[in-house]
Design a protein around this motif. Structure first.
Motif, PDB file in Angstrom:
ATOM      1  N   MET A   1      69.434  50.930 -76.611  1.00  0.00           N
ATOM      2  CA  MET A   1      69.330  49.547 -77.082  1.00  0.00           C
ATOM      3  C   MET A   1      68.359  49.460 -78.252  1.00  0.00           C
ATOM      4  SD  MET A   1      67.970  46.222 -75.032  1.00  0.00           S
ATOM      5  CE  MET A   1      69.057  46.292 -73.622  1.00  0.00           C
ATOM      6  N   ARG A   2      68.790  48.799 -79.339  1.00  0.00           N
ATOM      7  CA  ARG A   2      67.873  48.595 -80.457  1.00  0.00           C
ATOM      8  C   ARG A   2      66.881  47.517 -80.038  1.00  0.00           C
ATOM      9  NH1 ARG A   2      71.741  46.593 -84.910  1.00  0.00           N
ATOM     10  NH2 ARG A   2      72.398  45.391 -83.127  1.00  0.00           N
ATOM     11  N   HIS A   3      65.646  47.644 -80.468  1.00  0.00           N
ATOM     12  CA  HIS A   3      64.676  46.636 -80.063  1.00  0.00           C
ATOM     13  C   HIS A   3      64.245  45.739 -81.195  1.00  0.00           C
ATOM     14  CE1 HIS A   3      64.310  47.538 -75.878  1.00  0.00           C
ATOM     15  NE2 HIS A   3      64.408  48.813 -76.186  1.00  0.00           N
ATOM     16  N   GLU A   4      64.491  46.175 -82.428  1.00  0.00           N
ATOM     17  CA  GLU A   4      64.092  45.323 -83.547  1.00  0.00           C
ATOM     18  C   GLU A   4      65.100  45.455 -84.682  1.00  0.00           C
ATOM     19  OE1 GLU A   4      59.786  44.914 -84.868  1.00  0.00           O
ATOM     20  OE2 GLU A   4      60.715  45.852 -86.616  1.00  0.00           O
ATOM     21  N   VAL A   5      65.522  44.334 -85.204  1.00  0.00           N
ATOM     22  CA  VAL A   5      66.454  44.329 -86.331  1.00  0.00           C
ATOM     23  C   VAL A   5      65.843  43.468 -87.425  1.00  0.00           C
ATOM     24  CG1 VAL A   5      68.768  43.713 -87.122  1.00  0.00           C
ATOM     25  CG2 VAL A   5      68.451  44.560 -84.795  1.00  0.00           C
ATOM     26  N   ARG A   6      65.795  44.024 -88.652  1.00  0.00           N
ATOM     27  CA  ARG A   6      65.265  43.262 -89.782  1.00  0.00           C
ATOM     28  C   ARG A   6      66.389  42.936 -90.742  1.00  0.00           C
ATOM     29  NH1 ARG A   6      59.760  43.518 -90.952  1.00  0.00           N
ATOM     30  NH2 ARG A   6      58.647  44.408 -89.181  1.00  0.00           N
ATOM     31  N   VAL A   7      66.451  41.693 -91.184  1.00  0.00           N
ATOM     32  CA  VAL A   7      67.468  41.303 -92.166  1.00  0.00           C
ATOM     33  C   VAL A   7      66.772  40.571 -93.313  1.00  0.00           C
ATOM     34  CG1 VAL A   7      69.627  40.065 -92.564  1.00  0.00           C
ATOM     35  CG2 VAL A   7      69.153  40.992 -90.294  1.00  0.00           C
ATOM     36  N   PRO A   8      66.736  41.182 -94.503  1.00  0.00           N
ATOM     37  CA  PRO A   8      66.167  40.462 -95.651  1.00  0.00           C
ATOM     38  C   PRO A   8      67.098  39.331 -96.082  1.00  0.00           C
ATOM     39  CG  PRO A   8      66.957  42.642 -96.321  1.00  0.00           C
ATOM     40  CD  PRO A   8      67.230  42.517 -94.856  1.00  0.00           C
ATOM     41  N   ILE A   9      66.512  38.204 -96.467  1.00  0.00           N
ATOM     42  CA  ILE A   9      67.301  37.037 -96.869  1.00  0.00           C
ATOM     43  C   ILE A   9      66.938  36.687 -98.311  1.00  0.00           C
ATOM     44  CG2 ILE A   9      67.773  34.577 -96.421  1.00  0.00           C
ATOM     45  CD1 ILE A   9      68.657  36.294 -94.091  1.00  0.00           C
ATOM     46  N   SER A  10      67.907  36.779 -99.211  1.00  0.00           N
ATOM     47  CA  SER A  10      67.610  36.358-100.582  1.00  0.00           C
ATOM     48  C   SER A  10      68.715  35.518-101.211  1.00  0.00           C
ATOM     49  CB  SER A  10      67.302  37.575-101.464  1.00  0.00           C
ATOM     50  OG  SER A  10      68.401  38.451-101.452  1.00  0.00           O
ATOM     51  N   SER A  11      69.829  35.331-100.483  1.00  0.00           N
ATOM     52  CA  SER A  11      70.859  34.413-100.978  1.00  0.00           C
ATOM     53  C   SER A  11      71.694  33.952 -99.795  1.00  0.00           C
ATOM     54  CB  SER A  11      71.756  35.096-102.009  1.00  0.00           C
ATOM     55  OG  SER A  11      72.757  35.847-101.345  1.00  0.00           O
ATOM     56  N   ASP A  12      72.560  32.954-100.022  1.00  0.00           N
ATOM     57  CA  ASP A  12      73.344  32.431 -98.905  1.00  0.00           C
ATOM     58  C   ASP A  12      74.305  33.494 -98.342  1.00  0.00           C
ATOM     59  OD1 ASP A  12      74.916  31.589-101.489  1.00  0.00           O
ATOM     60  OD2 ASP A  12      76.381  31.544 -99.879  1.00  0.00           O
ATOM     61  N   ALA A  13      74.625  34.520 -99.155  1.00  0.00           N
ATOM     62  CA  ALA A  13      75.505  35.587 -98.661  1.00  0.00           C
ATOM     63  C   ALA A  13      74.839  36.378 -97.527  1.00  0.00           C
ATOM     64  CB  ALA A  13      75.890  36.524 -99.805  1.00  0.00           C
ATOM     65  N   ASP A  14      73.487  36.400 -97.515  1.00  0.00           N
ATOM     66  CA  ASP A  14      72.778  37.155 -96.485  1.00  0.00           C
ATOM     67  C   ASP A  14      72.851  36.495 -95.106  1.00  0.00           C
ATOM     68  OD1 ASP A  14      71.985  39.087 -98.338  1.00  0.00           O
ATOM     69  OD2 ASP A  14      70.254  37.903 -98.943  1.00  0.00           O
ATOM     70  N   LEU A  15      73.302  35.226 -95.066  1.00  0.00           N
ATOM     71  CA  LEU A  15      73.440  34.562 -93.768  1.00  0.00           C
ATOM     72  C   LEU A  15      74.532  35.215 -92.927  1.00  0.00           C
ATOM     73  CD1 LEU A  15      71.702  32.462 -95.255  1.00  0.00           C
ATOM     74  CD2 LEU A  15      73.083  30.675 -94.202  1.00  0.00           C
ATOM     75  N   VAL A  16      75.544  35.764 -93.613  1.00  0.00           N
ATOM     76  CA  VAL A  16      76.675  36.362 -92.889  1.00  0.00           C
ATOM     77  C   VAL A  16      76.227  37.570 -92.054  1.00  0.00           C
ATOM     78  CG1 VAL A  16      78.957  37.405 -93.132  1.00  0.00           C
ATOM     79  CG2 VAL A  16      78.344  35.430 -94.546  1.00  0.00           C
ATOM     80  N   PRO A  17      75.548  38.585 -92.671  1.00  0.00           N
ATOM     81  CA  PRO A  17      75.061  39.688 -91.832  1.00  0.00           C
ATOM     82  C   PRO A  17      73.982  39.246 -90.842  1.00  0.00           C
ATOM     83  CG  PRO A  17      74.338  39.953 -94.121  1.00  0.00           C
ATOM     84  CD  PRO A  17      75.357  38.860 -94.106  1.00  0.00           C
ATOM     85  N   ALA A  18      73.171  38.231 -91.201  1.00  0.00           N
ATOM     86  CA  ALA A  18      72.123  37.776 -90.275  1.00  0.00           C
ATOM     87  C   ALA A  18      72.746  37.242 -88.983  1.00  0.00           C
ATOM     88  CB  ALA A  18      71.260  36.700 -90.936  1.00  0.00           C
ATOM     89  N   ARG A  19      73.805  36.440 -89.114  1.00  0.00           N
ATOM     90  CA  ARG A  19      74.493  35.908 -87.928  1.00  0.00           C
ATOM     91  C   ARG A  19      75.098  37.039 -87.108  1.00  0.00           C
ATOM     92  NH1 ARG A  19      76.495  31.353 -91.602  1.00  0.00           N
ATOM     93  NH2 ARG A  19      78.262  32.654 -92.209  1.00  0.00           N
ATOM     94  N   ALA A  20      75.748  37.993 -87.815  1.00  0.00           N
ATOM     95  CA  ALA A  20      76.425  39.090 -87.117  1.00  0.00           C
ATOM     96  C   ALA A  20      75.421  39.974 -86.379  1.00  0.00           C
ATOM     97  CB  ALA A  20      77.248  39.910 -88.109  1.00  0.00           C
ATOM     98  N   GLU A  21      74.289  40.286 -87.032  1.00  0.00           N
ATOM     99  CA  GLU A  21      73.262  41.112 -86.384  1.00  0.00           C
ATOM    100  C   GLU A  21      72.680  40.404 -85.161  1.00  0.00           C
ATOM    101  OE1 GLU A  21      72.360  44.107 -86.828  1.00  0.00           O
ATOM    102  OE2 GLU A  21      72.660  44.714 -88.915  1.00  0.00           O
ATOM    103  N   GLY A  22      72.415  39.114 -85.300  1.00  0.00           N
ATOM    104  CA  GLY A  22      71.849  38.346 -84.197  1.00  0.00           C
ATOM    105  C   GLY A  22      72.789  38.307 -83.007  1.00  0.00           C
ATOM    106  N   ARG A  23      74.069  38.090 -83.304  1.00  0.00           N
ATOM    107  CA  ARG A  23      75.071  38.057 -82.232  1.00  0.00           C
ATOM    108  C   ARG A  23      75.162  39.417 -81.531  1.00  0.00           C
ATOM    109  NH1 ARG A  23      79.592  35.072 -81.011  1.00  0.00           N
ATOM    110  NH2 ARG A  23      79.394  33.799 -82.882  1.00  0.00           N
ATOM    111  N   ALA A  24      75.170  40.501 -82.338  1.00  0.00           N
ATOM    112  CA  ALA A  24      75.285  41.840 -81.764  1.00  0.00           C
ATOM    113  C   ALA A  24      74.084  42.152 -80.864  1.00  0.00           C
ATOM    114  CB  ALA A  24      75.403  42.878 -82.882  1.00  0.00           C
ATOM    115  N   LEU A  25      72.889  41.803 -81.342  1.00  0.00           N
ATOM    116  CA  LEU A  25      71.687  42.077 -80.549  1.00  0.00           C
ATOM    117  C   LEU A  25      71.694  41.249 -79.259  1.00  0.00           C
ATOM    118  CD1 LEU A  25      69.060  43.650 -80.365  1.00  0.00           C
ATOM    119  CD2 LEU A  25      67.945  41.901 -81.757  1.00  0.00           C
ATOM    120  N   ALA A  26      72.124  39.988 -79.371  1.00  0.00           N
ATOM    121  CA  ALA A  26      72.197  39.123 -78.185  1.00  0.00           C
ATOM    122  C   ALA A  26      73.144  39.728 -77.148  1.00  0.00           C
ATOM    123  CB  ALA A  26      72.658  37.723 -78.574  1.00  0.00           C
ATOM    124  N   ARG A  27      74.293  40.235 -77.593  1.00  0.00           N
ATOM    125  CA  ARG A  27      75.250  40.833 -76.660  1.00  0.00           C
ATOM    126  C   ARG A  27      74.671  42.096 -76.031  1.00  0.00           C
ATOM    127  NH1 ARG A  27      78.671  38.182 -74.171  1.00  0.00           N
ATOM    128  NH2 ARG A  27      80.626  39.290 -74.518  1.00  0.00           N
TER     129      ARG A  27
END
Lengths: 148, 124
Positions: free
Chosen positions: A1-27
């Motif tokens: 299990m991964r314990h920490e995920v970092r997602v840099p945010i610098s444009s609205d396009a970065d919201l897409v991987p941020a949502r996907a990473e968050g969902r994956a970690l939650a699951r």
């Protein structure tokens, strides 16, 4: 299990991987499909808040284990100009610049814990957590692993 | 392509294929508004099942697409809102009144037929 995920945010396009990473970690942490969607939605809101108010920042998502529960902690930080009148910004129905005001109060309702620190000099940090109870079977397995 | 836009009779069907960024949502709004006028569409169906979440921005954008489409002479029906996405949407104080929804494409088509009084069938 991964314990920490970092997602840099610098444009609205970065919201897409941020949502996907968050969902994956939650699951991975055993959250239900519905809770994973609530978490991904809250992540989307606070990540957009970074883009709109500060242009860039970072999300750090961490899975934590406690004796009776699992948690997913999301910290969104930026070095932007801070959010003036943060209490007003957190009220229901408040609208701010670009009328994105529903974001923070919405994210707060989607999560179990929600805290904002904002300062004109230091920027803004949002810390939010979702919990899920560990069931009997998970506790039993954990005890067995400890004994083994 | 992130959104497939098909024409069926007097209707446009926009099927979102992948999760979209905010900019792509706004591009979709502009594209649909332009196409409605170009093909003289009377109805618009947007399938949102591929969106990861419908947060406050996306919900508001769908509402503004529906209002824009109405000003351009077309009624809009949203399909594919998954149960967990619906539960999350309730947490925002959004005015969801402009959004007409249907569970699937068949239901959306028959709803549009009622709304436009069978205009979609005339041409088919």
């Amino acid at each position: 299990m991964r314990h920490e995920v970092r997602v840099p945010i610098s444009s609205d396009a970065d919201l897409v991987p941020a949502r996907a990473e968050g969902r994956a970690l939650a699951r991975e942490l055993g959250f239900s499909q519905t809770d994973a969607t609530l978490i991904a939605t809250a992540i989307s809101e606070i990540a957009r808040n970074i883009v709109v108010h500060a242009r860039s920042g970072e999300l750090v998502m961490t899975g934590i284990q406690q004796p009776h529960r699992y948690g997913l902690v999301i910290v969104a930080s930026d070095a932007g100009p801070g959010i003036p009148e943060i209490d007003t910004a957190l009220e229901r129905g408040h609208t701010s610049r670009r009328s994105l005001g529903l974001g923070l109060p919405g994210a707060r309702r989607l999560m179990d814990e929600f805290e904002v620190e904002t300062d004109a000099a230091k920027g803004t940090t949002v810390t939010m957590t979702k919990w899920r109870a560990r069931d009997e079977l998970e506790r039993l397995r954990a005890r067995r692993r400890e004994r083994a | 392509m992130s959104v497939a836009i098909l024409r069926q009779g007097d209707y446009l069907i926009a099927s979102i294929q992948v999760d979209l960024s905010d900019s792509q949502v706004l591009e979709l709004r502009d594209e649909l508004s332009e196409r409605i006028g170009r093909v003289r569409a009377r109805g618009l169906i947007i399938d949102v099942a591929a969106l990861d979440v419908i947060d406050s921005f996306v919900a508001r954008s769908l509402g503004s697409i529906a209002i824009t489409a109405r000003l351009r002479g077309a009624e809009t029906v949203i399909t594919g809102i998954e149960p967990d996405v619906a539960i999350a949407m309730v947490q925002f104080d959004l005015d969801l009144a402009p959004l007409r929804t249907a569970l699937d494409l068949d239901e959306a088509l028959s709803l549009l037929d009622r709304l436009t009084q069978g205009a979609g069938e005339d041409e088919a």
